[in-house]
Write a protein that holds these residues in place. Structure first.
Motif, PDB file in Angstrom:
ATOM      1  N   VAL A  12       0.830  -1.201   0.000  1.00 25.34           N
ATOM      2  CA  VAL A  12       0.000   0.000   0.000  1.00 25.34           C
ATOM      3  C   VAL A  12       0.867   1.256   0.000  1.00 25.34           C
ATOM      4  O   VAL A  12       0.603   2.206  -0.747  1.00 25.34           O
ATOM      5  CB  VAL A  12      -0.976  -0.004   1.204  1.00 25.34           C
ATOM      6  N   VAL A  13       1.916   1.256   0.814  1.00 27.21           N
ATOM      7  CA  VAL A  13       2.804   2.418   0.875  1.00 27.21           C
ATOM      8  C   VAL A  13       3.481   2.635  -0.471  1.00 27.21           C
ATOM      9  O   VAL A  13       3.549   3.767  -0.978  1.00 27.21           O
ATOM     10  CB  VAL A  13       3.848   2.249   2.007  1.00 27.21           C
ATOM     11  N   THR A  14       3.965   1.559  -1.071  1.00 28.81           N
ATOM     12  CA  THR A  14       4.621   1.663  -2.382  1.00 28.81           C
ATOM     13  C   THR A  14       3.635   2.189  -3.422  1.00 28.81           C
ATOM     14  O   THR A  14       3.975   3.063  -4.223  1.00 28.81           O
ATOM     15  CB  THR A  14       5.168   0.287  -2.821  1.00 28.81           C
ATOM     16  N   GLU A  15       2.421   1.678  -3.389  1.00 26.02           N
ATOM     17  CA  GLU A  15       1.410   2.135  -4.339  1.00 26.02           C
ATOM     18  C   GLU A  15       1.101   3.619  -4.129  1.00 26.02           C
ATOM     19  O   GLU A  15       0.916   4.365  -5.084  1.00 26.02           O
ATOM     20  CB  GLU A  15       0.133   1.303  -4.195  1.00 26.02           C
ATOM     21  N   TYR A  16       1.065   4.052  -2.886  1.00 22.94           N
ATOM     22  CA  TYR A  16       0.808   5.467  -2.619  1.00 22.94           C
ATOM     23  C   TYR A  16       1.951   6.332  -3.151  1.00 22.94           C
ATOM     24  O   TYR A  16       1.727   7.338  -3.808  1.00 22.94           O
ATOM     25  CB  TYR A  16       0.631   5.717  -1.117  1.00 22.94           C
ATOM     26  N   LEU A  17       3.185   5.924  -2.832  1.00 18.18           N
ATOM     27  CA  LEU A  17       4.342   6.734  -3.220  1.00 18.18           C
ATOM     28  C   LEU A  17       4.576   6.757  -4.726  1.00 18.18           C
ATOM     29  O   LEU A  17       5.038   7.764  -5.262  1.00 18.18           O
ATOM     30  CB  LEU A  17       5.596   6.232  -2.495  1.00 18.18           C
ATOM     31  N   GLU A  18       4.272   5.668  -5.401  1.00 18.99           N
ATOM     32  CA  GLU A  18       4.563   5.578  -6.835  1.00 18.99           C
ATOM     33  C   GLU A  18       3.354   5.841  -7.728  1.00 18.99           C
ATOM     34  O   GLU A  18       3.514   6.079  -8.917  1.00 18.99           O
ATOM     35  CB  GLU A  18       5.140   4.197  -7.170  1.00 18.99           C
ATOM     36  N   GLY A  19       2.161   5.783  -7.161  1.00 24.53           N
ATOM     37  CA  GLY A  19       0.961   5.876  -7.986  1.00 24.53           C
ATOM     38  C   GLY A  19       0.214   7.185  -7.819  1.00 24.53           C
ATOM     39  O   GLY A  19       0.567   8.039  -7.004  1.00 24.53           O
TER      40      GLY A  19
END
Length: 187
Positions: A12-19
């Motif tokens: 979720v964190v990766t998706e937030y930061l990259e998306g």
């Protein structure tokens, strides 16, 4: 409160930061009741990296002075729980919230370390003796409960009367008070 796996949090964190999705949309996408955990994870990730969103395997001990310092920092700066946690290298802002609640309830003594384990035998014997004295018969318990219910009922009746007509209720009780004070003066 739902607990989420470390892999899920990292995803979720990766998706937030990259998306392109924000906190609310991510929460909706993953059927989370609130975006707040995602905000906490992202802030912890930014401050501590992957360690910030991992579950701690062992319980950490924080000294009495450390807890006081954290609470004083928060009070003086007006920082949020998350900001304070980052400042003091804590990855759980809820710890600070717990300390604050304990401080409000129990005062400074509540933050001191409490002894762990079973109390000594002498303490058990004392507590048994006081417990036996406090045990009321079933009849006494019922009488006490009836009395409390009567008090509650009287209070609710007075509250209802006051809400319906506050001025009339106050006038009535002023008259009672004046008549009672005159009786006392005449004695």
């Amino acid at each position: 409160m739902a607990t989420y796996s470390e892999e899920f949090r990292e995803e979720v964190v990766t998706e937030y930061l990259e998306g392109p999705l924000g906190y609310k949309l991510l929460a909706k996408k993953y059927n989370m009741p609130s975006p707040t955990p995602i905000k906490r994870w992202v802030n912890a990730y930014k401050a501590f990296g992957k360690e910030g969103i991992r579950n701690k395997r062992s319980r950490s001990y924080y000294s009495f002075q450390f807890k006081l310092d954290v609470l004083n920092f928060m009070k003086q700066t007006g920082a949020s729980y998350q900001e304070t946690a980052i400042e003091f290298n804590l990855n759980q802002p809820s710890l600070i919230s717990n300390w604050k609640q304990i401080y409000v309830k129990e005062g400074i003594e509540g933050l001191k370390e409490k002894s762990k384990g079973c109390p000594s035998m002498s303490d058990k014997e004392k507590s048994k003796q006081t417990k036996q004295g406090k045990d009321l018969s079933r009849e006494k318990q019922l009488e006490r409960e009836i009395e409390l219910l009567r008090l509650e009922n009287a209070y609710l009746k007075k509250l209802k009367a006051f809400q319906e007509n506050p001025n009339a209720y106050l006038e009535k009780h002023k008259q009672r008070w004046h008549s009672n004070s005159k009786k006392k003066d005449s004695n």
